[in-house]
Structure formats: structure tokens, C-alpha cells
Design a protein around this motif. Structure first.
Motif, PDB file in Angstrom:
ATOM      1  N   TYR A 224       0.836  -1.199   0.000  1.00  0.00           N
ATOM      2  CA  TYR A 224       0.000   0.000   0.000  1.00  0.00           C
ATOM      3  C   TYR A 224       0.878   1.259   0.000  1.00  0.00           C
ATOM      4  CZ  TYR A 224      -3.599  -3.211   1.949  1.00  0.00           C
ATOM      5  OH  TYR A 224      -4.451  -4.256   2.189  1.00  0.00           O
ATOM      6  N   LEU A 225       1.897   1.244   0.854  1.00  0.00           N
ATOM      7  CA  LEU A 225       2.784   2.398   0.970  1.00  0.00           C
ATOM      8  C   LEU A 225       3.456   2.713  -0.358  1.00  0.00           C
ATOM      9  CD1 LEU A 225       4.213   4.466   2.895  1.00  0.00           C
ATOM     10  CD2 LEU A 225       6.034   2.757   3.141  1.00  0.00           C
ATOM     11  N   THR A 226       3.896   1.681  -1.055  1.00  0.00           N
ATOM     12  CA  THR A 226       4.565   1.869  -2.334  1.00  0.00           C
ATOM     13  C   THR A 226       3.666   2.598  -3.324  1.00  0.00           C
ATOM     14  OG1 THR A 226       5.898  -0.127  -1.988  1.00  0.00           O
ATOM     15  CG2 THR A 226       5.674   0.655  -4.251  1.00  0.00           C
ATOM     16  N   ILE A 227       2.414   2.195  -3.401  1.00  0.00           N
ATOM     17  CA  ILE A 227       1.470   2.827  -4.323  1.00  0.00           C
ATOM     18  C   ILE A 227       1.205   4.272  -3.909  1.00  0.00           C
ATOM     19  CG2 ILE A 227      -0.896   2.748  -5.202  1.00  0.00           C
ATOM     20  CD1 ILE A 227      -0.754  -0.337  -4.816  1.00  0.00           C
ATOM     21  N   ALA A 228       1.030   4.494  -2.606  1.00  0.00           N
ATOM     22  CA  ALA A 228       0.751   5.849  -2.117  1.00  0.00           C
ATOM     23  C   ALA A 228       1.917   6.789  -2.377  1.00  0.00           C
ATOM     24  CB  ALA A 228       0.430   5.801  -0.619  1.00  0.00           C
ATOM     25  N   HIS A 269      14.218  16.821 -16.241  1.00  0.00           N
ATOM     26  CA  HIS A 269      12.842  16.339 -16.410  1.00  0.00           C
ATOM     27  C   HIS A 269      12.833  14.918 -16.953  1.00  0.00           C
ATOM     28  CE1 HIS A 269       8.971  15.953 -18.802  1.00  0.00           C
ATOM     29  NE2 HIS A 269       8.651  15.842 -17.519  1.00  0.00           N
ATOM     30  N   CYS A 270      13.731  14.617 -17.886  1.00  0.00           N
ATOM     31  CA  CYS A 270      13.838  13.231 -18.370  1.00  0.00           C
ATOM     32  C   CYS A 270      14.170  12.281 -17.222  1.00  0.00           C
ATOM     33  CB  CYS A 270      14.912  13.131 -19.454  1.00  0.00           C
ATOM     34  SG  CYS A 270      14.506  13.958 -21.002  1.00  0.00           S
ATOM     35  N   THR A 271      15.049  12.730 -16.341  1.00  0.00           N
ATOM     36  CA  THR A 271      15.411  11.909 -15.173  1.00  0.00           C
ATOM     37  C   THR A 271      14.194  11.660 -14.298  1.00  0.00           C
ATOM     38  OG1 THR A 271      17.641  12.842 -15.195  1.00  0.00           O
ATOM     39  CG2 THR A 271      16.917  11.782 -13.155  1.00  0.00           C
ATOM     40  N   SER A 272      13.442  12.708 -14.033  1.00  0.00           N
ATOM     41  CA  SER A 272      12.237  12.572 -13.216  1.00  0.00           C
ATOM     42  C   SER A 272      11.249  11.606 -13.852  1.00  0.00           C
ATOM     43  CB  SER A 272      11.584  13.946 -13.019  1.00  0.00           C
ATOM     44  OG  SER A 272      10.382  13.839 -12.290  1.00  0.00           O
ATOM     45  N   ALA A 273      11.036  11.754 -15.161  1.00  0.00           N
ATOM     46  CA  ALA A 273      10.110  10.865 -15.859  1.00  0.00           C
ATOM     47  C   ALA A 273      10.576   9.411 -15.782  1.00  0.00           C
ATOM     48  CB  ALA A 273       9.969  11.308 -17.314  1.00  0.00           C
ATOM     49  N   ALA A 274      11.878   9.190 -15.905  1.00  0.00           N
ATOM     50  CA  ALA A 274      12.416   7.828 -15.840  1.00  0.00           C
ATOM     51  C   ALA A 274      12.216   7.226 -14.447  1.00  0.00           C
ATOM     52  CB  ALA A 274      13.901   7.840 -16.204  1.00  0.00           C
ATOM     53  N   LEU A 275      12.438   8.034 -13.410  1.00  0.00           N
ATOM     54  CA  LEU A 275      12.268   7.542 -12.043  1.00  0.00           C
ATOM     55  C   LEU A 275      10.809   7.213 -11.743  1.00  0.00           C
ATOM     56  CD1 LEU A 275      14.641  10.018 -10.175  1.00  0.00           C
ATOM     57  CD2 LEU A 275      15.037   7.576 -10.554  1.00  0.00           C
ATOM     58  N   VAL A 276       9.902   8.060 -12.212  1.00  0.00           N
ATOM     59  CA  VAL A 276       8.481   7.806 -12.000  1.00  0.00           C
ATOM     60  C   VAL A 276       8.047   6.549 -12.745  1.00  0.00           C
ATOM     61  CG1 VAL A 276       6.159   8.703 -12.487  1.00  0.00           C
ATOM     62  CG2 VAL A 276       7.884  10.199 -11.492  1.00  0.00           C
ATOM     63  N   SER A 277       8.559   6.364 -13.952  1.00  0.00           N
ATOM     64  CA  SER A 277       8.232   5.152 -14.705  1.00  0.00           C
ATOM     65  C   SER A 277       8.764   3.907 -13.991  1.00  0.00           C
ATOM     66  CB  SER A 277       8.809   5.240 -16.111  1.00  0.00           C
ATOM     67  OG  SER A 277       8.490   4.087 -16.863  1.00  0.00           O
ATOM     68  N   GLU A 278       9.980   4.007 -13.467  1.00  0.00           N
ATOM     69  CA  GLU A 278      10.537   2.882 -12.713  1.00  0.00           C
ATOM     70  C   GLU A 278       9.667   2.563 -11.501  1.00  0.00           C
ATOM     71  OE1 GLU A 278      14.424   2.303  -9.923  1.00  0.00           O
ATOM     72  OE2 GLU A 278      14.823   2.810 -12.023  1.00  0.00           O
ATOM     73  N   ASN A 279       9.217   3.600 -10.831  1.00  0.00           N
ATOM     74  CA  ASN A 279       8.366   3.376  -9.652  1.00  0.00           C
ATOM     75  C   ASN A 279       7.058   2.692 -10.025  1.00  0.00           C
ATOM     76  OD1 ASN A 279      10.215   4.385  -7.892  1.00  0.00           O
ATOM     77  ND2 ASN A 279       9.126   6.283  -7.432  1.00  0.00           N
ATOM     78  N   LYS A 280       6.524   3.005 -11.205  1.00  0.00           N
ATOM     79  CA  LYS A 280       5.288   2.337 -11.632  1.00  0.00           C
ATOM     80  C   LYS A 280       5.477   0.835 -11.675  1.00  0.00           C
ATOM     81  CE  LYS A 280       3.637   6.194 -14.490  1.00  0.00           C
ATOM     82  NZ  LYS A 280       3.439   6.692 -15.875  1.00  0.00           N
ATOM     83  N   THR A 281       6.614   0.395 -12.223  1.00  0.00           N
ATOM     84  CA  THR A 281       6.847  -1.049 -12.324  1.00  0.00           C
ATOM     85  C   THR A 281       7.057  -1.678 -10.955  1.00  0.00           C
ATOM     86  OG1 THR A 281       9.257  -0.870 -12.599  1.00  0.00           O
ATOM     87  CG2 THR A 281       7.914  -0.684 -14.575  1.00  0.00           C
ATOM     88  N   LEU A 282       7.541  -0.886  -9.994  1.00  0.00           N
ATOM     89  CA  LEU A 282       7.774  -1.411  -8.646  1.00  0.00           C
ATOM     90  C   LEU A 282       6.504  -1.444  -7.804  1.00  0.00           C
ATOM     91  CD1 LEU A 282      11.172   0.364  -7.858  1.00  0.00           C
ATOM     92  CD2 LEU A 282      10.807  -2.057  -8.339  1.00  0.00           C
ATOM     93  N   CYS A 283       5.404  -0.906  -8.337  1.00  0.00           N
ATOM     94  CA  CYS A 283       4.148  -0.879  -7.585  1.00  0.00           C
ATOM     95  C   CYS A 283       3.396  -2.206  -7.635  1.00  0.00           C
ATOM     96  CB  CYS A 283       3.241   0.244  -8.105  1.00  0.00           C
ATOM     97  SG  CYS A 283       3.697   1.884  -7.504  1.00  0.00           S
ATOM     98  N   PHE A 284       3.830  -3.143  -8.488  1.00  0.00           N
ATOM     99  CA  PHE A 284       3.148  -4.443  -8.461  1.00  0.00           C
ATOM    100  C   PHE A 284       3.274  -5.038  -7.067  1.00  0.00           C
ATOM    101  CE2 PHE A 284       2.985  -9.033  -8.680  1.00  0.00           C
ATOM    102  CZ  PHE A 284       1.812  -9.240  -9.401  1.00  0.00           C
TER     103      PHE A 284
END
Length: 398
Positions: A224-228, A269-284
Motif C-alpha cells: 500500500y505504501l509503495t502505491i501511495a 525532467h527526463c530523469t524525473s520521468a524515468a524515475l516515475v516510470s521505474e516506480n510504476k513497475t515497482l508498484c506491483f
């Protein structure tokens, strides 16, 4: 007694299923206690555990009946890593409110979206509290903003990453508080197996084999924390894009003079976008998985070790995402001068500028991002505004 002397053992991080206790990681930890494996101390550096203990005038612990099980059969690894993720997530949530308030002022957002009447008719606890905090940070009677007062707002309605901060970050706040409640119970519980219950002095103790070692509680709430936490980064990256986009900010492209000759905040900004995308995959949710072990006896496990490690990685990524937005927001303020934002937010600007100079022409951002990330980890951004705020008691408890 090792920790008080800053002595540490090598602990594996990838070898627990999160049920029947965190057996392998905790066995590595217990190894040092009994003089086995490898340890580290300020006096010796890394070395054989027995040699490290001896150099620090310590002797290996002599195990007594059931001590071995007690040392390895619990959820302490999940809780240790998860508690760090939780602690840092709380600081990120505080910090994102401060940063988003600066971005709102730069992007000519409307503070009316935080009106208490709006949130009283949808009174989720986190939403109400976040809206109240935004009212304190943003333009108002107590702390007016020259930028807010003098801008000509073109839009009737702001983008959701500005307008819906209470609704989105509010549930992250409520989730973090829920996770903290579960962790407080878990970290003060007996998660050993079997459990021994004393009876009268003349009676034999009851020995019960049960399942308190199962890590489903901390595993599930860490998912839950990861998603939040990820959702905070989602919002931050979108605001960053708007700060860098001249059609949204009415500022120079990528927040730098001579765009084209200078790339400015394009790559951050590219770095930020890459980190957010990585976090999406870690939300499983890793706690949705299970693998049967121990010849089928442990036929359902929590995978809580991975839940904890993922949560900590997502928080670390978020710290960098927030650091980039804060750097961009402070750079944007440079283009708004001589106008000033609110007093609390100007205090944050001064704090950042004490460590990071304005961006005049292209330079490496690595050290700047790392510097601001460390400020976020140390809670310095929140501390800079705290003295200006009339915090409600519930926020102090958080």
C-alpha cells in the motif's frame, strides 16, 4: 549491545519469503552475535565476526534453549527496512506540500480549490488536512504572495496536479498513517514460533506452534505504501513538465536563458520521468505472490522482504523526483523577481540557494540533485516552513 558500539553484521537482503520469519536475513544478523560470519566496526572495518568482537572487547553470545529460534524466527527484517521506508515517506509527503505550493504560485494556480467549504462536504481526513496545510503555505491574508496578486490568471480551472492536491495527496497521507499504525503493532509484537506461555510456578508451560511469524501484515501495508508514495511522484513529475513548458508557465523553455544553446531542465525532467516510470513497475504488489517452500509445509508466504525493499527504493526515487521539482521551482522563482512568493516559501528558496546557486548556463545537475535530496531526507525543507505554520494537533502526531 553491538548496535550501541556501532558494530554491524552482513545481512542478506534477497533470501526471505516473509513467512516462517525472515529466517535467512536474521540468521546473518544472529551469526554476528555468536561470533560467526562477517561484521564491521569503526575500529576494525570489515572482518571475521569473532575478530571484530574481540577487538571491541566483546565475547560471542552463548545461546540458551530456544534462543536460536527467537533470533531468526520473526518479521524483524521486513520491519527494519519497511520502517526506514515509512519514515522517509512521511518526510516526502510533508515536503511535497511545500514544493507544490511554490509550483502553484509559479504556474498561476488558484487557491480557491483549497477552500475549507469544499473539503467539509467530502471530509476524508487526509484530504481535509492537506487542504488546510495548502491554505497556510499558499497566498492568503496571513502570508500574501506578490506573484499571486499580480499575475493575470488565464484559466478558470487549474490542471489536476494543482487543483486536486488535497484529494490525491490526502489519500497518501491516510495510507501512510494506516501503515504506521500496523507497524507500531507489528514492531511491538511477539512474532516467534513456537511461543512459550508460562503458567503457575508449579505448572508446566504451554508451548504453542502458531503463525505470528507470517509477514502478511507488514508485507501488505508496504505494498500500500509503495502505491501511495508513487502517486506523490506522479503528481510532482507532471508539475515539473509544466514548469519547463513555456506554453504552461509563460517562462523561458526549460527554465534557462538562451534555450537551445542551453538545455536547462530538459534532462532533469527526463530523469524525473524515468524515475516515475521505474516506480510504476515497482508498484506491483509482491504480497500478491507466494511460493510454497519447506516441502509444502510453508505453502503460503508473504514475500514481505521484497515488499520492504521495493518500498524503500520507490521512496528513494521519489526523493530525487521531489528534489528536481524543487530545483526547478526555485529556478522559476528567479524569473519572477522582483516579485516574491509567501514568507514560508521564500524561506525555502533561501535555504536552497544557500546550497545550490541559480542555473545560469548548462552545468551538471548531479551534485545539485543529490544536495537537495539529502535536504529532503533530513526534513530541512519542512523545517524551513514549520515556524510559520499554525499546525493542527493531528498534523503534529503525523
Amino acid at each position: 549491545f553491538h548496535w550501541n558500539r556501532k558494530i554491524k553484521a552482513v545481512v542478506s537482503t534477497q533470501s526471505t519469503g516473509g513467512a516462517s520469519g525472515d529466517l535467512a536475513p536474521l540468521a546473518h544478523l544472529a551469526n554476528g552475535v555468536i561470533g560467526e560470519g562477517r561484521m564491521w566496526s569503526p575500529k576494525t572495518g570489515w572482518g571475521n565476526a569473532l575478530e571484530v568482537l574481540t577487538a571491541n572487547d566483546l565475547t560471542p553470545y552463548q545461546l540458551k534453549p530456544k534462543d536460536g529460534l527467537s533470533l531468526i524466527n520473526g518479521t524483524q527484517f521486513i520491519c527494519a527496512v519497511g520502517a526506514e521506508a515509512l519514515h522517509r515517506a512521511k518526510r516526502c509527503l510533508r515536503t511535497t506540500l511545500v514544493i507544490s505550493a511554490i509550483s502553484l504560485d509559479i504556474l498561476e494556480g488558484h487557491v480557491e480549490a483549497f477552500d475549507d467549504r469544499v473539503h467539509k462536504i467530502r471530509p476524508h481526513n487526509g484530504q481535509v488536512r492537506v487542504a488546510a496545510m495548502m491554505r497556510e503555505l499558499c497566498h492568503g491574508k496571513k502570508y500574501p504572495s506578490e506573484i499571486y496578486e499580480q499575475c493575470e490568471k488565464q484559466d478558470v480551472q487549474d490542471p489536476y496536479t494543482i487543483r486536486c492536491i488535497p484529494q490525491v495527496i490526502g489519500i497518501s497521507l491516510d495510507t501512510i498513517n494506516f501503515v504506521e499504525g500496523v507497524f507500531l503493532t507489528e514492531m511491538n509484537s511477539a512474532t516467534d514460533n513456537p511461543l512459550v506461555f508460562e503458567k503457575d510456578a508449579d505448572a508446566e508451560a504451554d508451548v504453542i506452534s502458531a503463525g505470528n511469524f507470517h509477514g502478511e501484515y507488514p508485507a501488505k501495508v508496504l505494498d500500500y505504501l509503495t502505491i501511495a508514495v508513487h502517486e506523490i511522484g506522479n503528481m510532482s513529475e507532471r508539475r515539473l513538465e509544466r514548469l519547463c513548458n513555456p506554453t504552461c508557465s509563460n517562462l523561458p523553455a526549460f527554465l534557462v536563458d538562451s534555450p537551445g544553446l542551453n538545455s536547462g531542465f530538459m534532462i532533469p525532467h527526463c530523469t524525473s520521468a524515468a524515475l516515475v516510470s521505474e516506480n510504476k513497475t515497482l508498484c506491483f504488489p509482491s504480497s500478491a505472490d507466494t511460493q510454497s517452500t519447506s516441502a509444502g509445509k510453508e505453502d503460503h508466504v508473504s514475500m514481505g522482504g521484497w515488499s520492504a525493499r521495493k518500498a524503500l527504493k520507490v521512496v528513494e526515487n521519489l526523493e530525487n523526483v521531489l528534489a528536481i521539482e524543487l530545483l526547478a521551482a526555485c529556478q522559476a522563482l528567479e524569473f519572477k523577481r522582483p516579485l516574491h512568493t509567501t514568507e514560508p516559501l521564500e524561506a525555502v528558496f533561501r535555504l536552497v540557494r544557500d546550497k545550490v546557486p541559480p542555473f545560469i548556463k548548462d552545468r551538471a545537475f548531479t551534485d545539485d540533485i543529490r544536495t537537495v535530496q539529502e535536504m529532503i531526507k533530513r526534513n530541512e525543507i519542512w523545517d524551513a516552513v514549520a515556524e510559520y505554520l499554525d499546525q493542527d494537533p493531528l498534523w503534529d502526531e503525523f
